[in-house]
Design a protein around this motif. Structure first.
Motif, PDB file in Angstrom:
ATOM      1  N   TYR A 211      47.890  89.773  36.306  1.00  0.00           N
ATOM      2  CA  TYR A 211      48.806  88.636  36.371  1.00  0.00           C
ATOM      3  C   TYR A 211      48.083  87.352  35.943  1.00  0.00           C
ATOM      4  CZ  TYR A 211      52.543  91.110  38.865  1.00  0.00           C
ATOM      5  OH  TYR A 211      53.571  91.970  39.210  1.00  0.00           O
ATOM      6  N   LEU A 212      48.791  86.510  35.205  1.00  0.00           N
ATOM      7  CA  LEU A 212      48.255  85.208  34.828  1.00  0.00           C
ATOM      8  C   LEU A 212      47.953  84.399  36.092  1.00  0.00           C
ATOM      9  CD1 LEU A 212      47.704  82.914  32.767  1.00  0.00           C
ATOM     10  CD2 LEU A 212      50.146  82.362  32.918  1.00  0.00           C
ATOM     11  N   GLY A 241      56.608  85.717  36.956  1.00  0.00           N
ATOM     12  CA  GLY A 241      55.299  86.338  36.765  1.00  0.00           C
ATOM     13  C   GLY A 241      55.045  86.649  35.311  1.00  0.00           C
ATOM     14  N   ILE A 242      53.797  86.509  34.912  1.00  0.00           N
ATOM     15  CA  ILE A 242      53.363  86.864  33.567  1.00  0.00           C
ATOM     16  C   ILE A 242      52.251  87.897  33.691  1.00  0.00           C
ATOM     17  CG2 ILE A 242      52.224  86.073  31.461  1.00  0.00           C
ATOM     18  CD1 ILE A 242      53.628  83.418  31.768  1.00  0.00           C
ATOM     19  N   LEU A 243      52.459  89.050  33.080  1.00  0.00           N
ATOM     20  CA  LEU A 243      51.475  90.125  33.062  1.00  0.00           C
ATOM     21  C   LEU A 243      50.755  90.086  31.723  1.00  0.00           C
ATOM     22  CD1 LEU A 243      50.768  92.392  35.115  1.00  0.00           C
ATOM     23  CD2 LEU A 243      52.130  93.927  33.691  1.00  0.00           C
ATOM     24  N   GLN A 244      49.422  90.197  31.759  1.00  0.00           N
ATOM     25  CA  GLN A 244      48.625  90.032  30.540  1.00  0.00           C
ATOM     26  C   GLN A 244      47.741  91.249  30.276  1.00  0.00           C
ATOM     27  OE1 GLN A 244      46.490  86.378  31.658  1.00  0.00           O
ATOM     28  NE2 GLN A 244      47.754  85.287  30.182  1.00  0.00           N
ATOM     29  N   PRO A 352      46.706  80.685  13.666  1.00  0.00           N
ATOM     30  CA  PRO A 352      45.288  80.858  13.992  1.00  0.00           C
ATOM     31  C   PRO A 352      44.783  82.175  13.412  1.00  0.00           C
ATOM     32  CG  PRO A 352      46.642  81.425  15.866  1.00  0.00           C
ATOM     33  CD  PRO A 352      47.583  80.957  14.796  1.00  0.00           C
ATOM     34  N   GLN A 353      43.584  82.569  13.813  1.00  0.00           N
ATOM     35  CA  GLN A 353      42.944  83.743  13.227  1.00  0.00           C
ATOM     36  C   GLN A 353      43.088  85.007  14.060  1.00  0.00           C
ATOM     37  OE1 GLN A 353      41.472  83.599  10.086  1.00  0.00           O
ATOM     38  NE2 GLN A 353      42.489  81.601  10.159  1.00  0.00           N
ATOM     39  N   ARG A 354      43.316  84.862  15.389  1.00  0.00           N
ATOM     40  CA  ARG A 354      43.264  86.050  16.235  1.00  0.00           C
ATOM     41  C   ARG A 354      44.329  86.000  17.341  1.00  0.00           C
ATOM     42  NH1 ARG A 354      38.913  88.488  14.440  1.00  0.00           N
ATOM     43  NH2 ARG A 354      39.119  90.256  15.863  1.00  0.00           N
ATOM     44  N   ILE A 355      44.750  87.195  17.741  1.00  0.00           N
ATOM     45  CA  ILE A 355      45.550  87.387  18.944  1.00  0.00           C
ATOM     46  C   ILE A 355      44.601  87.774  20.069  1.00  0.00           C
ATOM     47  CG2 ILE A 355      47.396  88.748  20.019  1.00  0.00           C
ATOM     48  CD1 ILE A 355      48.477  89.270  17.193  1.00  0.00           C
ATOM     49  N   VAL A 356      44.749  87.132  21.233  1.00  0.00           N
ATOM     50  CA  VAL A 356      43.793  87.382  22.323  1.00  0.00           C
ATOM     51  C   VAL A 356      44.426  88.068  23.531  1.00  0.00           C
ATOM     52  CG1 VAL A 356      42.272  85.496  21.632  1.00  0.00           C
ATOM     53  CG2 VAL A 356      44.130  85.047  23.261  1.00  0.00           C
ATOM     54  N   ARG A 357      45.742  88.021  23.640  1.00  0.00           N
ATOM     55  CA  ARG A 357      46.414  88.712  24.753  1.00  0.00           C
ATOM     56  C   ARG A 357      47.843  89.073  24.358  1.00  0.00           C
ATOM     57  NH1 ARG A 357      43.680  84.562  27.148  1.00  0.00           N
ATOM     58  NH2 ARG A 357      42.040  85.146  28.633  1.00  0.00           N
ATOM     59  N   VAL A 358      48.336  90.130  24.981  1.00  0.00           N
ATOM     60  CA  VAL A 358      49.757  90.460  24.946  1.00  0.00           C
ATOM     61  C   VAL A 358      50.311  90.202  26.336  1.00  0.00           C
ATOM     62  CG1 VAL A 358      51.458  92.299  24.646  1.00  0.00           C
ATOM     63  CG2 VAL A 358      49.512  92.134  23.070  1.00  0.00           C
ATOM     64  N   TRP A 359      51.471  89.565  26.393  1.00  0.00           N
ATOM     65  CA  TRP A 359      52.077  89.201  27.669  1.00  0.00           C
ATOM     66  C   TRP A 359      53.418  89.909  27.862  1.00  0.00           C
ATOM     67  CZ3 TRP A 359      52.156  83.106  28.171  1.00  0.00           C
ATOM     68  CH2 TRP A 359      50.860  82.597  28.070  1.00  0.00           C
ATOM     69  N   LEU A 360      53.760  90.143  29.117  1.00  0.00           N
ATOM     70  CA  LEU A 360      55.119  90.445  29.534  1.00  0.00           C
ATOM     71  C   LEU A 360      55.533  89.314  30.475  1.00  0.00           C
ATOM     72  CD1 LEU A 360      54.819  94.264  30.340  1.00  0.00           C
ATOM     73  CD2 LEU A 360      55.356  93.170  28.146  1.00  0.00           C
ATOM     74  N   ILE A 361      56.711  88.736  30.246  1.00  0.00           N
ATOM     75  CA  ILE A 361      57.148  87.562  31.001  1.00  0.00           C
ATOM     76  C   ILE A 361      58.473  87.865  31.694  1.00  0.00           C
ATOM     77  CG2 ILE A 361      57.704  85.112  30.911  1.00  0.00           C
ATOM     78  CD1 ILE A 361      56.160  84.919  28.303  1.00  0.00           C
ATOM     79  N   ALA A 362      58.561  87.487  32.952  1.00  0.00           N
ATOM     80  CA  ALA A 362      59.807  87.614  33.705  1.00  0.00           C
ATOM     81  C   ALA A 362      59.999  86.355  34.536  1.00  0.00           C
ATOM     82  CB  ALA A 362      59.775  88.844  34.606  1.00  0.00           C
ATOM     83  N   VAL A 363      61.130  85.682  34.343  1.00  0.00           N
ATOM     84  CA  VAL A 363      61.446  84.473  35.090  1.00  0.00           C
ATOM     85  C   VAL A 363      62.847  84.617  35.660  1.00  0.00           C
ATOM     86  CG1 VAL A 363      61.572  81.959  35.051  1.00  0.00           C
ATOM     87  CG2 VAL A 363      60.074  83.145  33.421  1.00  0.00           C
ATOM     88  N   SER A 364      62.966  84.445  36.971  1.00  0.00           N
ATOM     89  CA  SER A 364      64.279  84.486  37.620  1.00  0.00           C
ATOM     90  C   SER A 364      64.343  83.480  38.757  1.00  0.00           C
ATOM     91  CB  SER A 364      64.575  85.892  38.145  1.00  0.00           C
ATOM     92  OG  SER A 364      63.593  86.296  39.094  1.00  0.00           O
ATOM     93  N   VAL A 365      63.485  82.472  38.694  1.00  0.00           N
ATOM     94  CA  VAL A 365      63.313  81.571  39.817  1.00  0.00           C
ATOM     95  C   VAL A 365      64.345  80.443  39.836  1.00  0.00           C
ATOM     96  CG1 VAL A 365      61.661  80.038  38.651  1.00  0.00           C
ATOM     97  CG2 VAL A 365      61.550  80.304  41.117  1.00  0.00           C
ATOM     98  N   PHE A 366      64.890  80.073  38.696  1.00  0.00           N
ATOM     99  CA  PHE A 366      65.765  78.899  38.643  1.00  0.00           C
ATOM    100  C   PHE A 366      67.183  79.218  39.115  1.00  0.00           C
ATOM    101  CE2 PHE A 366      62.392  78.070  35.540  1.00  0.00           C
ATOM    102  CZ  PHE A 366      61.914  76.874  36.053  1.00  0.00           C
ATOM    103  N   GLN A 367      67.795  80.243  38.558  1.00  0.00           N
ATOM    104  CA  GLN A 367      69.131  80.644  38.979  1.00  0.00           C
ATOM    105  C   GLN A 367      69.113  81.731  40.054  1.00  0.00           C
ATOM    106  OE1 GLN A 367      72.193  79.152  37.930  1.00  0.00           O
ATOM    107  NE2 GLN A 367      70.543  77.698  37.505  1.00  0.00           N
ATOM    108  N   ARG A 368      67.908  82.195  40.415  1.00  0.00           N
ATOM    109  CA  ARG A 368      67.713  83.164  41.487  1.00  0.00           C
ATOM    110  C   ARG A 368      68.482  84.461  41.235  1.00  0.00           C
ATOM    111  NH1 ARG A 368      69.274  78.770  44.164  1.00  0.00           N
ATOM    112  NH2 ARG A 368      70.917  79.856  45.308  1.00  0.00           N
TER     113      ARG A 368
END
Length: 390
Positions: A211-212, A241-244, A352-368
């Protein structure tokens, strides 16, 4: 731009209407903090079978003001297991019914310069990695200056009404044993049962992923197997949460990001390009310059829509690309492939020149709301070179 402005006004009007309806038909805002919370928890931890397992217990009330870290008046040692049970809310806007609960807002550190840790939920346990006086802070979604808990002065923390009541328990022989005794003594709004389930069956991040740190650990993602392939399942509710996954992959004209995903439920039914409705599911690439490009599934925005993240701090580093928005494809496994360098050039600027991470993003905090999806077969490809991420 005029169309986006009209859409924003319309979205805010819909939110205000929903807020009014909720005010007329109020629903519980989750477990309540305050005197009732403390009275019940004090009685439970005082039960002889529980007290025998408790090394220390402290009660604190956290507010979202500028007071900073609050001393819990107890010390912890490396390896100690600490349970945090919390209730209450902060209100970003009562008119829009936007609140943040204990699920996302409780952070701890051992000592004045210890590494910050977030609880996985409103009731969960941590194994301490460092020792010293224990400090807590309530921090709704926002930004840190560093991993030792300094606040970024560009993002002030004050102005949110409400409070979160917290019970902090340090156990003699581990959280699971102590919480079993606590559950035998009773419960408060299901929080003790939640803490016991977390201790017995913690939902760990999939192997190789983390997790980030800025948003903290959670229970959103779990590893699974299906059809002979590894998958990551995502379930988010009133959470973020953001998974990296760390990579070191050159970004060239032929670099491709491939994956499969099945989105069963979206966490928002309104345009996600403003802060009060910025709940979504996505996969992203992070680059060596700190920027990230995230491919999202939108409930209403047209496919191909590109916009900068509307949240403070993230508006400097994150760009969204609406890849899917056809509701008829929800619940189906879909295969994707993106030319990352060309997409970056179009959406952000000079690549840029490189990719350094792959992310999975989930947000549900605003509208719950609730978001549910699965990912499989994530890989970076450049010619004959294939980096299997999942």
């Amino acid at each position: 731009m005029a169309g986006a402005g009209i859409r924003t006004v319309a979205t805010l009007a819909r939110l205000a209407g929903r807020g009014l309806l909720r005010a007329l038909r109020p629903e519980p805002a989750g477990p309540e903090g305050g005197a009732g919370f403390e009275t019940v928890l004090r009685a439970l931890v005082a039960a002889p079978s529980v007290a025998a397992e408790v090394r220390e217990v402290r009660f604190v009330t956290l507010s979202a003001d500028e007071s900073g870290w609050l001393a819990a008046a107890c010390d912890v040692a490396p390896g100690d297991e600490v349970t945090v049970i919390a209730a209450g809310n902060f209100w970003a806007s009562k008119a829009l019914d936007m609140r943040f609960g204990a699920r996302i807002g409780i952070w701890l550190r051992a000592g004045e310069h210890g590494r910050i840790r977030k609880t996985r939920g409103a009731a969960s346990s941590l194994r301490m990695e460092e020792g010293g006086p224990l400090y807590l802070v309530a921090k709704p979604p926002g930004e840190w200056a560093d991993e030792r808990g300094a606040f970024d002065p560009a993002f002030p923390r004050g102005g949110l009404p409400g409070a979160i009541s917290v019970c902090v328990i340090t156990w003699k022989s581990g959280a699971a044993k102590g919480l079993e005794a606590l559950a035998q003594a009773g419960d408060y709004a299901g929080l003790v049962a939640e803490a016991l389930e977390d201790a017995r069956h913690p939902i760990e991040a999939p192997e190789g992923w983390n997790y980030l740190w800025r948003l903290g650990e959670g229970r959103i993602y779990r590893a699974a197997e299906g059809d002979g392939a590894r998958r990551i399942c995502c379930h988010t509710h009133e959470d973020v949460g953001i998974l990296q996954f760390p990579v070191n992959f050159p970004l060239t004209e032929s670099t491709r990001l491939r994956w499969r995903w099945k989105v069963d439920r979206l966490p928002c039914d309104l345009p996600e390009d403003i802060q009060p409705t910025h709940d979504y599911l996505s996969i992203a690439a992070e680059f060596e310059n700190g920027q990230d490009l995230t491919y999202m599934w939108s409930s209403t925005l047209g496919e191909g829509t590109i916009f900068r993240c509307p949240l403070p701090y993230w508006d400097k580093v994150e760009t969204h690309w609406v890849l899917r928005s056809d509701a008829s494809r929800l619940g189906q496994w879909l295969s994707e492939e993106r030319p990352v360098r060309a997409d970056y050039a179009k959406a952000v600027g000079v690549p840029p020149q490189r990719i350094v991470r792959v992310w999975l993003i989930a947000v549900s905090v605003f509208q719950r709301g609730t978001g549910i999806c699965e990912y499989a077969d994530i890989e970076l490809v450049d010619g004959d070179r294939v980096l299997k991420v999942l």
